[in-house]
Design an enzyme around this catalytic site. Sequence first.
Site, PDB file in Angstrom:
ATOM      1  N   HIS A 269      69.320 100.119  20.734  1.00 54.52           N
ATOM      2  CA  HIS A 269      68.105 100.845  21.100  1.00 54.52           C
ATOM      3  C   HIS A 269      68.103 101.168  22.609  1.00 54.52           C
ATOM      4  CE1 HIS A 269      63.633 101.623  20.788  1.00 54.52           C
ATOM      5  NE2 HIS A 269      63.687 101.279  22.061  1.00 54.52           N
ATOM      6  N   GLU A 270      68.319 100.153  23.409  1.00 56.92           N
ATOM      7  CA  GLU A 270      68.288 100.370  24.863  1.00 56.92           C
ATOM      8  C   GLU A 270      69.439 101.267  25.311  1.00 56.92           C
ATOM      9  OE1 GLU A 270      65.613  99.630  26.384  1.00 56.92           O
ATOM     10  OE2 GLU A 270      64.815  98.341  24.792  1.00 56.92           O
ATOM     11  N   HIS A 273      68.154 104.755  25.223  1.00 59.40           N
ATOM     12  CA  HIS A 273      67.354 105.082  26.419  1.00 59.40           C
ATOM     13  C   HIS A 273      68.279 105.368  27.597  1.00 59.40           C
ATOM     14  CE1 HIS A 273      63.255 104.401  25.106  1.00 59.40           C
ATOM     15  NE2 HIS A 273      63.503 103.172  24.674  1.00 59.40           N
ATOM     16  N   GLU A 299      61.777 107.683  23.597  1.00 58.79           N
ATOM     17  CA  GLU A 299      61.865 106.822  22.413  1.00 58.79           C
ATOM     18  C   GLU A 299      62.630 107.515  21.278  1.00 58.79           C
ATOM     19  OE1 GLU A 299      61.035 103.781  22.782  1.00 58.79           O
ATOM     20  OE2 GLU A 299      60.824 102.926  20.778  1.00 58.79           O
TER      21      GLU A 299
HETATM   22 MG    MG Z   1      62.030 101.841  23.578  1.00 59.28          MG
END
Ligand code: MG
Length: 498
Positions: A269-270, A273, A299
């Site tokens: 997830h990161e 980003h 996001e």
């Molecule tokens: Mg996030």
Amino acid sequence: METVFQNETIKEILARYRRIWAIGHAQSVLGWDMEVNMPREGILERSVAQGELSVLSQEFLLKPDFVELVEKAKGIEGLNEYERGVVRVLDRDIRISRSFPPEFLREMSEVTSQATKAWEEAKKSNNYSKFEPWLDRIIDLAKRAADYLGYEDEPYDALLDMFEEGTTTRDVTRMFDRLEKELKPILDRILEEGTVPQSHPLEKEAYEQAQMERVNRMILEKFGFPLGVRSRLDVSAHPFTTEFGIKDVRITTRYEGYDFRMTVLSTVHEFGHALYELQGDERFMFSPIAGGVSLGIHESQSRFWENIVGRSREFAGLIYPTLKENLPFIANYTPKDIYLYFNMVRPDFIRTEADVVTYNFHILLRFKLERMMLNEGVKAKDLPELWNDEMENLLGIRPKTYREGILQDIHWAHGTIGYFPTYSIGTLLSAQLYYHMKRDLNVEEHITNADFGPIKAWLREKIHRWGSIYPPKELLKKSIGEELNPDYFIRWVKERYL
Ligand code: MG
């Protein structure tokens, strides 16, 4: 380096803006250090330092001659799209910054820092009454913030726009109406038919941090993450991404010691980003258009990697050998086990641990409550019951403690009301981007072959390279030719889970 900024007024603005940029850079370093390295008692001096730097940055932004330059630039015809982006972002920053009187900002920062402390204690002791008076003050502050900012339809619009430029309460309501109607029967069917499990023995398997760290690093290597060159992977209580600039983008993860999907998926997830920031246009360096445009778009990038890539069958197959090499217990499981374990669906209380299907219901609940606080005069004392009723209505479960109910998130203690919907916006958008990507690429084949270059290039071209030039809605029109549409996510959930 070639420059995209030609106009003299813009060049002057950017020369002055460097100071604001530098303060932001320093604040990012302080913020990262606070979460990753700082000893606990450092918090007092650190928060004062951070507060003073914010004031300094605001002073530079609102200097009359700087504001005048931006005003002047607004009237110049023939600016290119980059230059217009600079003017748009600064004009918005100045407008927001000027809306709040200094004494209001001071009150906000004092109340939220005390509220955060009260929230921590309340959560630890499961005693809502410790937090309740602070939440009332926060609701009052949020209402006043909305009044200072101004709005057309309802106060919530003003707050939402701070986090997701151009998005209105009406947009979000329409999104959730559709989602609730479509997703509820899907969730019921998943649970009834058991197409994916509600629990998995892998949740209980314990690991050692060093083993998992190796796994995470090997996954990031497969993605081509420039560890040690332009990025780092560290450990913090709540995983996050921070960018000091285009050339230094850092992520964190955490290690619970069991249930390894948590650390793997949060690392992935990161990474999403971070990739948004790493693939920005280097020519925007030091300028206000460098970096992602909004929380929702950001996001969408993290969710793309977490849900579309990280929870795919192909990814489970791809990382299986790495898992097996580092975690002895994997020998008892197959790649299909990994896939099912990553895709369990189970109505549960905690948002941050929620699966893909139930996640948006957690956000919808918060959105409903926040609107009641802002528009309907609901007070903090009524909120726990409202929370529990809504949880029962949406997911059929009722929290027994405040900790697994209203006290679970830090956001309200921080004074951020209007933030939650961006999580759902991003989640929905990630599926929409996926179906658009599929028209150009064989996504699954690229994942199978660990050939992530084409996927990254697609995201760079459509989203990353534009930095903050265009507001979110315009960016989407430009890159995929349509606005946010929940249908793609609903289709994705059906294809994946039914
Ligand atoms: Mg996030």
